[in-house]
Scaffold this motif. Structure first.
Motif, short mmCIF file in Angstrom:
data_model
loop_
_atom_site.label_atom_id
_atom_site.label_comp_id
_atom_site.label_asym_id
_atom_site.label_seq_id
_atom_site.Cartn_x
_atom_site.Cartn_y
_atom_site.Cartn_z
N ASP A 227 64.01 7.07 -17.85
CA ASP A 227 64.03 6.35 -16.58
C ASP A 227 62.62 5.98 -16.17
N MET B 18 59.29 5.86 -8.01
CA MET B 18 60.67 5.45 -7.77
C MET B 18 61.39 6.47 -6.90
N HIS B 19 62.44 6.04 -6.26
CA HIS B 19 63.32 6.89 -5.45
C HIS B 19 62.55 7.59 -4.32
N TYR C 71 62.59 1.80 0.99
CA TYR C 71 62.92 2.64 -0.16
C TYR C 71 62.46 1.90 -1.41
N THR D 129 63.28 2.01 -4.42
CA THR D 129 64.29 1.52 -5.36
C THR D 129 64.92 0.21 -4.89
N ASP D 130 64.83 -0.08 -3.59
CA ASP D 130 65.49 -1.25 -3.03
C ASP D 130 64.62 -2.51 -2.99
#
Length: 176
Positions: free
Chosen positions: A73, A124-125, A147, A149-150
């Motif tokens: 990931d 990330m996240h 966020y 990730t968005d």
């Protein structure tokens, strides 16, 4: 033919060096060092993933079988902060995510010049509170939460959180 190949190589090198450089708009030394650590950590992860992919292809070819390679990931991504205004924006990015055992993965004192953008490597996240203003004082900062990730890019302009606050208020009914 050789000349054009040389020019192409020089242009590609310039693009790679500018694309991988750490943002020059971060003026806090600890945040700047953290940004350089994130870049080097990401580069190491990309190199390991590429070598693992190439290795799985060679092993699959030697054993005459199909090797399935699943890349790890992605741990980091670039967040592009855009300043469309005619003023310098002062940005602080705060999170509750810990980078090393003693420091948070915060980025302080980011100064984005007018009509330019700044790329910041973020984990990330993660949830970041962005405090921004067109003045260096902290008493008039606006705050918005993002966020990682968005979003991939985010445009900041003074008054954007005020518009969101006024649209959520109820409009009184007219008197009859």
């Amino acid at each position: 033919m050789k000349k054009s190949l040389t020019y192409l190589l020089i242009i590609c090198t310039i693009f790679l060096l500018t694309g991988c450089s750490t943002p020059e708009y971060i003026h806090d030394t600890s945040s700047y060092e953290r940004q350089k650590e994130l870049h080097s950590n990401r580069s190491g992860n990309v190199f390991i993933d590429v070598m693992a992919g190439v290795g799985s292809v060679f092993v699959g070819a030697m054993l005459d079988c199909e090797m399935e390679y699943i890349p790890s990931d992605q741990e980091f991504k670039k967040l592009k902060l855009i300043n469309p205004t005619n003023d310098t924006l002062y940005v602080n990015m705060l999170t509750d995510l810990v980078w090393d055992n003693e420091d948070y993965c915060d980025f302080m004192d980011i100064r984005i010049p007018p009509k330019l953008h700044c790329k910041v490597m973020v984990p990330m996240h993660a949830a970041y509170n962005l405090y921004f203003s067109n003045t260096p004082q902290n008493d008039d900062d606006e705050m918005i939460q993002i966020y990682t990730t968005d979003v991939k890019k985010f445009t900041l302009y003074p008054g954007m959180t005020l518009e969101a606050d006024t649209s959520s208020e109820t409009v009184p009914e007219k008197e009859k």
